[in-house]
Scaffold this active site. Structure first.
Site, PDB file in Angstrom:
ATOM      1  CE  LYS A 183      -3.296  -2.218   3.095  1.00 43.32           C
ATOM      2  NZ  LYS A 183      -3.789  -2.186   4.510  1.00 43.32           N
ATOM      3  N   GLY A 184       2.072   1.149   0.543  1.00 43.36           N
ATOM      4  CA  GLY A 184       2.858   2.341   0.839  1.00 43.36           C
ATOM      5  C   GLY A 184       3.068   3.303  -0.325  1.00 43.36           C
ATOM      6  CG  ASP A 215       6.496   2.889   0.445  1.00 45.07           C
ATOM      7  OD1 ASP A 215       6.914   1.897  -0.176  1.00 45.07           O
ATOM      8  OD2 ASP A 215       5.964   2.803   1.566  1.00 45.07           O
ATOM      9  CG  ASP A 225      14.398  -1.589   5.085  1.00 42.46           C
ATOM     10  OD1 ASP A 225      15.604  -1.672   5.300  1.00 42.46           O
ATOM     11  OD2 ASP A 225      13.569  -1.544   6.007  1.00 42.46           O
ATOM     12  CE  LYS A 260      14.742   3.077   6.951  1.00 45.15           C
ATOM     13  NZ  LYS A 260      14.075   2.194   7.929  1.00 45.15           N
ATOM     14  CG  PHE A 287      10.001   2.593  12.354  1.00 42.22           C
ATOM     15  CD1 PHE A 287       8.879   3.118  11.739  1.00 42.22           C
ATOM     16  CD2 PHE A 287      10.024   1.241  12.624  1.00 42.22           C
ATOM     17  CE1 PHE A 287       7.799   2.333  11.385  1.00 42.22           C
ATOM     18  CE2 PHE A 287       8.942   0.420  12.281  1.00 42.22           C
ATOM     19  CZ  PHE A 287       7.835   0.978  11.662  1.00 42.22           C
ATOM     20  CB  VAL A 288      10.815   7.017   7.848  1.00 40.23           C
ATOM     21  CG1 VAL A 288      12.088   7.733   8.242  1.00 40.23           C
ATOM     22  CG2 VAL A 288      11.102   5.907   6.846  1.00 40.23           C
ATOM     23  CG  ASP A 331       2.013   0.920   7.660  1.00 39.84           C
ATOM     24  OD1 ASP A 331       2.980   0.634   6.934  1.00 39.84           O
ATOM     25  OD2 ASP A 331       1.392   0.068   8.320  1.00 39.84           O
ATOM     26  NE  ARG A 371      -0.919   2.127   5.010  1.00 36.32           N
ATOM     27  CZ  ARG A 371       0.100   1.310   4.745  1.00 36.32           C
ATOM     28  NH1 ARG A 371       1.158   1.748   4.118  1.00 36.32           N
ATOM     29  NH2 ARG A 371       0.046   0.043   5.118  1.00 36.32           N
TER      30      ARG A 371
HETATM   31  C1  PRP Z   1       7.362  -1.707   2.625  1.00 37.78           C
HETATM   32  C2  PRP Z   1       7.608  -0.878   1.376  1.00 37.78           C
HETATM   33  C3  PRP Z   1       8.246  -1.857   0.434  1.00 37.78           C
HETATM   34  C4  PRP Z   1       8.980  -2.801   1.346  1.00 37.78           C
HETATM   35  C5  PRP Z   1      10.440  -2.480   1.336  1.00 37.78           C
HETATM   36  O1  PRP Z   1       6.143  -2.352   2.488  1.00 37.78           O
HETATM   37  O2  PRP Z   1       6.421  -0.349   0.855  1.00 37.78           O
HETATM   38  O3  PRP Z   1       7.298  -2.539  -0.341  1.00 37.78           O
HETATM   39  O4  PRP Z   1       8.448  -2.616   2.662  1.00 37.78           O
HETATM   40  O5  PRP Z   1      11.172  -3.337   2.177  1.00 37.78           O
HETATM   41  P1  PRP Z   1      12.308  -4.303   1.662  1.00 37.78           P
HETATM   42  O6  PRP Z   1      13.177  -3.522   0.739  1.00 37.78           O
HETATM   43  O7  PRP Z   1      13.028  -4.681   2.950  1.00 37.78           O
HETATM   44  O8  PRP Z   1      11.683  -5.474   1.011  1.00 37.78           O
HETATM   45  P2  PRP Z   1       5.360  -2.998   3.716  1.00 37.78           P
HETATM   46  O9  PRP Z   1       5.631  -4.459   3.759  1.00 37.78           O
HETATM   47  O10 PRP Z   1       5.637  -2.196   4.949  1.00 37.78           O
HETATM   48  O11 PRP Z   1       3.847  -2.875   3.279  1.00 37.78           O
HETATM   49  P3  PRP Z   1       2.933  -1.584   2.938  1.00 37.78           P
HETATM   50  O12 PRP Z   1       3.571  -0.924   1.738  1.00 37.78           O
HETATM   51  O13 PRP Z   1       1.610  -2.157   2.623  1.00 37.78           O
HETATM   52  O14 PRP Z   1       2.933  -0.684   4.147  1.00 37.78           O
END
Ligand code: PRP
Length: 181
Positions: free
Chosen positions: A45-46, A102, A105, A133, A154-155, A161, A167
């Protein structure tokens, strides 16, 4: 002026700085994809807030589609486990595809999606992320468009979220550690 929620330690990227950088990215993408009618694939969703601003700031024809991926659950640390919850509506073979995230990581999510989409033979496949990051990366990835490189904090906000909250914030904030630890 909205007040900053008390769970937020500080503002990392202001609303103005976000909007300025999103316009720069949109200008660059519009120039790079001139006459290619790219498909912007938003990873839910992000990515929804970033995509909504990016797409409205672009000056070329393009389409959007959405994928939903599960990777983190509700916690703060990546498990590296990824699965598709919602796939694209259309075939992408021969299309110029730009993945819109978004945040990158560890890189597990994008690496998984890139591997998956590559098998569908798009004309090109690139990645645009608002945040990166680099210190957290476990999988080396070529990222074509990066809004901001940020430290390992932690952003939240602007689509990101914690437990489905924050969000809607128009800026990127740092969450107080006592909220998630
Ligand atoms: C977050 C972000 C990426 C992923 C990045 O999604 O939107 O999709 O984590 O992390 P990574 O590089 O370690 O794989 P999240 O799982 O928090 O779900 P959301 O977007 O629905 O909040």
């Amino acid at each position: 002026m909205k007040t900053i929620p008390q769970d937020i330690a500080r503002v990392l990227i202001s609303t103005d700085d976000l909007q300025r950088r999103v316009q720069e990215l949109a200008d660059q993408i519009s120039a790079d994809y001139q006459d290619q009618n790219p498909l912007l694939v938003c990873v839910l969703k992000g990515g929804y807030v970033f995509l909504a601003d990016l797409t409205r700031a672009m000056s070329i024809n393009h389409a959007v589609d959405f994928m939903a991926i599960s990777s983190y659950g509700s916690g703060a640390v990546s498990s590296g486990v990824v699965r598709i919850l919602k796939d694209l509506d259309r075939d992408i073979s021969g299309r110029h595809v730009l993945l819109v995230e978004d945040i990158i990581d560890t890189g597990h999510t994008i690496a998984y999606i890139l591997d998956n989409l590559r098998t569908r033979q798009p004309a090109s496949l690139r990645v645009c992320t608002l945040l990166s990051k680099p210190s957290r990366r476990e999988i080396p990835l070529p990222v074509d468009y990066i809004g901001f490189e940020i430290p390992n904090e932690f952003v939240i906000g602007y689509g990101l979220d914690y437990a489905e909250r924050y969000r809607n914030l128009s800026y990127i904030g740092v969450l107080k550690p006592e909220v998630y630890s």
